[in-house]
Design an enzyme around this catalytic site. Sequence first.
Site, PDB file in Angstrom:
ATOM      1  N   VAL A 196      63.398  47.001  27.039  1.00 42.54           N
ATOM      2  CA  VAL A 196      62.764  47.018  25.718  1.00 42.54           C
ATOM      3  C   VAL A 196      63.182  45.773  24.966  1.00 42.54           C
ATOM      4  O   VAL A 196      64.390  45.492  24.847  1.00 42.54           O
ATOM      5  CB  VAL A 196      63.183  48.268  24.914  1.00 42.54           C
ATOM      6  CG1 VAL A 196      62.514  48.256  23.530  1.00 42.54           C
ATOM      7  CG2 VAL A 196      62.807  49.544  25.659  1.00 42.54           C
ATOM      8  N   VAL A 197      62.195  45.019  24.501  1.00 40.03           N
ATOM      9  CA  VAL A 197      62.446  43.823  23.696  1.00 40.03           C
ATOM     10  C   VAL A 197      61.757  44.051  22.357  1.00 40.03           C
ATOM     11  O   VAL A 197      60.526  44.176  22.309  1.00 40.03           O
ATOM     12  CB  VAL A 197      61.898  42.563  24.374  1.00 40.03           C
ATOM     13  CG1 VAL A 197      62.308  41.309  23.614  1.00 40.03           C
ATOM     14  CG2 VAL A 197      62.392  42.483  25.824  1.00 40.03           C
ATOM     15  N   LEU A 227      66.199  39.198  30.349  1.00 38.15           N
ATOM     16  CA  LEU A 227      66.223  37.892  31.012  1.00 38.15           C
ATOM     17  C   LEU A 227      66.925  37.927  32.360  1.00 38.15           C
ATOM     18  O   LEU A 227      66.719  37.050  33.198  1.00 38.15           O
ATOM     19  CB  LEU A 227      66.873  36.837  30.107  1.00 38.15           C
ATOM     20  CG  LEU A 227      66.037  36.361  28.921  1.00 38.15           C
ATOM     21  CD1 LEU A 227      66.814  35.298  28.149  1.00 38.15           C
ATOM     22  CD2 LEU A 227      64.687  35.830  29.366  1.00 38.15           C
ATOM     23  N   HIS A 269      63.828  34.054  19.490  1.00 41.96           N
ATOM     24  CA  HIS A 269      64.389  34.601  20.724  1.00 41.96           C
ATOM     25  C   HIS A 269      63.491  35.684  21.339  1.00 41.96           C
ATOM     26  O   HIS A 269      63.445  35.824  22.554  1.00 41.96           O
ATOM     27  CB  HIS A 269      65.793  35.155  20.457  1.00 41.96           C
ATOM     28  CG  HIS A 269      66.583  35.340  21.698  1.00 41.96           C
ATOM     29  ND1 HIS A 269      67.403  36.420  21.904  1.00 41.96           N
ATOM     30  CD2 HIS A 269      66.699  34.588  22.816  1.00 41.96           C
ATOM     31  CE1 HIS A 269      67.967  36.327  23.090  1.00 41.96           C
ATOM     32  NE2 HIS A 269      67.566  35.219  23.665  1.00 41.96           N
ATOM     33  N   THR A 291      64.318  35.835  14.906  1.00 43.08           N
ATOM     34  CA  THR A 291      64.201  34.471  15.431  1.00 43.08           C
ATOM     35  C   THR A 291      63.203  34.384  16.584  1.00 43.08           C
ATOM     36  O   THR A 291      62.649  35.383  17.026  1.00 43.08           O
ATOM     37  CB  THR A 291      65.575  33.990  15.951  1.00 43.08           C
ATOM     38  OG1 THR A 291      65.883  34.700  17.156  1.00 43.08           O
ATOM     39  CG2 THR A 291      66.662  34.199  14.904  1.00 43.08           C
ATOM     40  N   ASN A 333      55.956  45.937  35.966  1.00 47.66           N
ATOM     41  CA  ASN A 333      56.662  45.474  34.776  1.00 47.66           C
ATOM     42  C   ASN A 333      56.598  46.519  33.674  1.00 47.66           C
ATOM     43  O   ASN A 333      55.564  46.706  33.039  1.00 47.66           O
ATOM     44  CB  ASN A 333      56.050  44.165  34.270  1.00 47.66           C
ATOM     45  CG  ASN A 333      56.876  43.550  33.149  1.00 47.66           C
ATOM     46  OD1 ASN A 333      57.710  44.221  32.544  1.00 47.66           O
ATOM     47  ND2 ASN A 333      56.647  42.282  32.877  1.00 47.66           N
TER      48      ASN A 333
END
Length: 139
Positions: free
Chosen positions: A66-67, A43, A74, A72, A98
């Site tokens: 890395v996500v 973010l 989130h 949740t 990206n």
Amino acid sequence: MARFLIVEARFYDHLNEMLIAGARAALEDAGHEVDVLTVPGALEIPGAISLAIESQQYAGYVAIGVVIRGETYHFEIVAGESARGIMALTMDGMAIGNGILTTENEQQAIVRADPSQLDKGGEAAKAALALLNLQAKFA
Ligand SMILES: Nc1c(NC[C@H](O)[C@H](O)[C@H](O)CO)[nH]c(=O)[nH]c1=O
Ligand SMILES: CC(=O)[C@@H](O)COP(=O)(O)O
């Protein structure tokens, strides 16, 4: 030769090392120089790139992170809003690739981070190079 900035969200060290290696290889193989800036999470990447743009020190940028989905909502926020922020900057004519992985699990991330497999870091760097070339074409 141009100077590029890799802005990395350091959440998973071993995955980021592979992504950065791929991005750095693509940029240096094209004859460019590379700096790396680390931020807490995905973010923060769009804001960091926006600040770097103001400095006018770099021709292009590569977002690395890395996500991985947790329990949740989130994940949707981090994945979607980091991409949206980067896209907004790109639509302003910035050369940004990206390389933020958004995966369901670590194994999916490993395959995509590994330069010898899907090399998404190198892919993102090449996207930034392509946009930089378009800037010159349409200048
Ligand atoms: N869960 C992950 C995050 N979360 C942190 C956010 O990106 C942000 O730093 C926080 O909300 C404070 O503003 N970031 C990642 O890069 N990867 C994740 O898996
Ligand atoms: C992508 C995320 O935000 C994730 O790492 C956080 O996990 P959780 O949704 O279980 O808090």
